[in-house]
Write an enzyme that holds these catalytic residues in place. Structure first.
Site, PDB file in Angstrom:
ATOM      1  N   CYS A 306       0.642  -1.145   0.050  1.00 24.64           N
ATOM      2  CA  CYS A 306       0.021  -0.018  -0.071  1.00 24.64           C
ATOM      3  C   CYS A 306       0.782   1.287   0.152  1.00 24.64           C
ATOM      4  O   CYS A 306       0.685   2.098  -0.808  1.00 24.64           O
ATOM      5  CB  CYS A 306      -0.983   0.125   1.243  1.00 24.64           C
ATOM      6  SG  CYS A 306      -0.103   0.079   2.991  1.00 24.64           S
ATOM      7  N   HIS A 354      -2.436   0.953   6.757  1.00 23.47           N
ATOM      8  CA  HIS A 354      -2.961   0.942   5.540  1.00 23.47           C
ATOM      9  C   HIS A 354      -3.125   2.283   4.913  1.00 23.47           C
ATOM     10  O   HIS A 354      -3.340   3.470   5.620  1.00 23.47           O
ATOM     11  CB  HIS A 354      -4.215   0.030   5.270  1.00 23.47           C
ATOM     12  CG  HIS A 354      -4.534  -0.200   3.964  1.00 23.47           C
ATOM     13  ND1 HIS A 354      -3.742  -0.877   2.917  1.00 23.47           N
ATOM     14  CD2 HIS A 354      -5.578   0.336   3.082  1.00 23.47           C
ATOM     15  CE1 HIS A 354      -4.417  -1.096   1.717  1.00 23.47           C
ATOM     16  NE2 HIS A 354      -5.674  -0.241   1.742  1.00 23.47           N
ATOM     17  N   HIS A 366      -6.027   1.605  -4.188  1.00 22.66           N
ATOM     18  CA  HIS A 366      -4.883   1.093  -3.170  1.00 22.66           C
ATOM     19  C   HIS A 366      -4.646  -0.181  -3.516  1.00 22.66           C
ATOM     20  O   HIS A 366      -5.140  -1.007  -4.311  1.00 22.66           O
ATOM     21  CB  HIS A 366      -5.593   1.174  -1.894  1.00 22.66           C
ATOM     22  CG  HIS A 366      -6.923   0.327  -1.344  1.00 22.66           C
ATOM     23  ND1 HIS A 366      -7.030  -0.460  -0.363  1.00 22.66           N
ATOM     24  CD2 HIS A 366      -7.628  -0.282  -2.475  1.00 22.66           C
ATOM     25  CE1 HIS A 366      -8.120  -1.036  -0.546  1.00 22.66           C
ATOM     26  NE2 HIS A 366      -8.415  -1.113  -1.855  1.00 22.66           N
TER      27      HIS A 366
END
Length: 394
Positions: A306, A354, A366
């Protein structure tokens, strides 16, 4: 990094930022699962579907946090390795200079010995490793010419600097060894968490997997609904500001609303004129990565985790972001979710494990989790409470 969450109390908003409770489950909803017959352990002591999803959820979350620690350790190790290599090169160069200085002293000593202008003890001393001792023997000072004194001074200086750099190199190697151990530990942690999660999922029956998939689809539908609500809210706010601008009476109040954390997007949260151009480049890069696999620790070009994706996207726009999420969150201006603009970074979970790149209308690009691919998805993919903050990086 993944769709993962723990049950937790509802968070509160402070200055437009949600202080989240733990995120909703990665594969399904505990509340929904508790309504099924599988919510209790079976007769053969197999874990229930609820227990499996909670365990997998925890493992993905832990793996996400460990991945960011791995990324940080990897970056630190690379920097330390480069520093040590530079120190070792410097030591080698200074050692050569030291040898050259020693040879020059040796040539003086040999000449003095051959001509009888110096006694053998002097020649032996000039070739020693500690010529500084020579200056303690005042009776020999008269034998040195100005050039010889310069040679001795140079040798002493080179010896001192070489010893200093050798100590620095030794300390650097010790630090590098520690960084490598941290890297090894973080890597092992991620691998163990993911392996355990895969093992748990592999034991589910086809029916259980189908039920989990169905519940996941419902969760994504809810996430899409929340994204649409945010898009409508932002559109209404834009219309309000435009109408106020046309009437020439909304400038001041819009700015005040923004500064106080309201739903406007002007004032302190308004980016400079170049932001839209940079954000467009970052988003174009991110869109080109859609479909590439998530791989923990990866920074492209074939795969990403990420923070690796967000870093690479903004690099394409000429903006340098730190490598890991908990550094990226400090690399810009925090804004309320309601004021998010395309290009902003959306961070998730209390541990910032994240991050995604906002594209507008409540959606983001993402790299979700192991086994998944870079994709567009609602920022509410794991529930509203999972959103930690939104940061404008440029």
């Amino acid at each position: 990094m993944a769709s993962h969450r723990k049950s937790r109390p509802t968070g509160s908003r402070v200055a437009g930022i949600r202080t989240p409770a733990l995120a909703t489950a990665a594969l399904t909803s505990v509340a929904l699962l508790s309504q099924t017959a599988n919510a209790t352990p079976s007769d053969d002591d197999r874990p229930s579907l609820e227990e499996v999803e909670k365990k997998v959820d925890d493992l993905y979350r832990q793996a996400g946090s460990a991945t960011e620690k791995y990324n940080a350790a990897k970056e630190k190790t690379a920097k330390q390795r480069k520093k040590v290599d530079t120190l070792l090169d410097d030591v080698a160069q200074r050692t050569q200079k030291l040898n050259d200085a020693r040879e020059e002293l040796g040539s003086f000593a040999s000449a003095q010995y051959r001509t009888g202008t110096a006694v053998p003890e002097t020649a032996t001393f000039l070739l020693a490793d500690s010529p500084q001792e020579y200056f303690d023997q005042n009776q020999l000072m008269g034998r040195l010419t100005g050039r010889q004194k310069t040679a001795v001074d140079d040798y002493v200086t080179q010896q001192s600097e070489t010893m200093k750099k050798r100590r620095e190199a030794t300390e650097g190697l010790e630090t590098l060894t520690g960084s490598q151990q941290d890297l090894k530990t973080a890597k092992s942690t991620v691998q163990k968490k993911l392996a355990t999660a895969r093992e748990l999922l592999s034991k589910l029956t086809a029916e259980e997997k189908a039920r989990l998939a169905a519940i996941e689809r419902k969760k994504q539908e809810e996430a899409a609904r929340k994204a649409a609500e945010l898009a409508e809210q932002q559109a209404a706010e834009r219309e309000r500001r435009e109408e106020a601008a046309r009437q020439g009476s909304g400038g001041g109040s819009s700015s005040g609303s923004s500064e106080s954390g309201g739903s406007g997007s002007s004032g302190s949260s308004t980016p400079d004129s170049s932001y839209g151009t940079k954000a467009a480049k970052a988003l174009a890069f991110a869109r080109a990565q859609i479909g590439k696999p998530y791989v923990w620790g990866a920074t492209g070009p074939g795969s990403y985790d990420c923070s690796g994706l967000t870093q690479a996207a903004w690099k394409a726009a000429g903006v340098t972001l730190p490598r890991v999420t908990y550094d990226q969150v400090n690399a810009g201006t925090t804004v309320p979710v309601s004021q998010a603009l395309p290009g902003d970074l959306v961070f998730f979970y209390d541990d910032l494990s994240h991050v995604g790149l906002y594209i507008g209308n409540g959606m983001m690009i993402h790299a979700p989790k192991p086994g998944a691919y870079v994709r567009e998805e609602s920022i509410y993919y794991d529930g509203e409470s999972s959103i930690h903050s939104v940061v404008r990086p440029a």
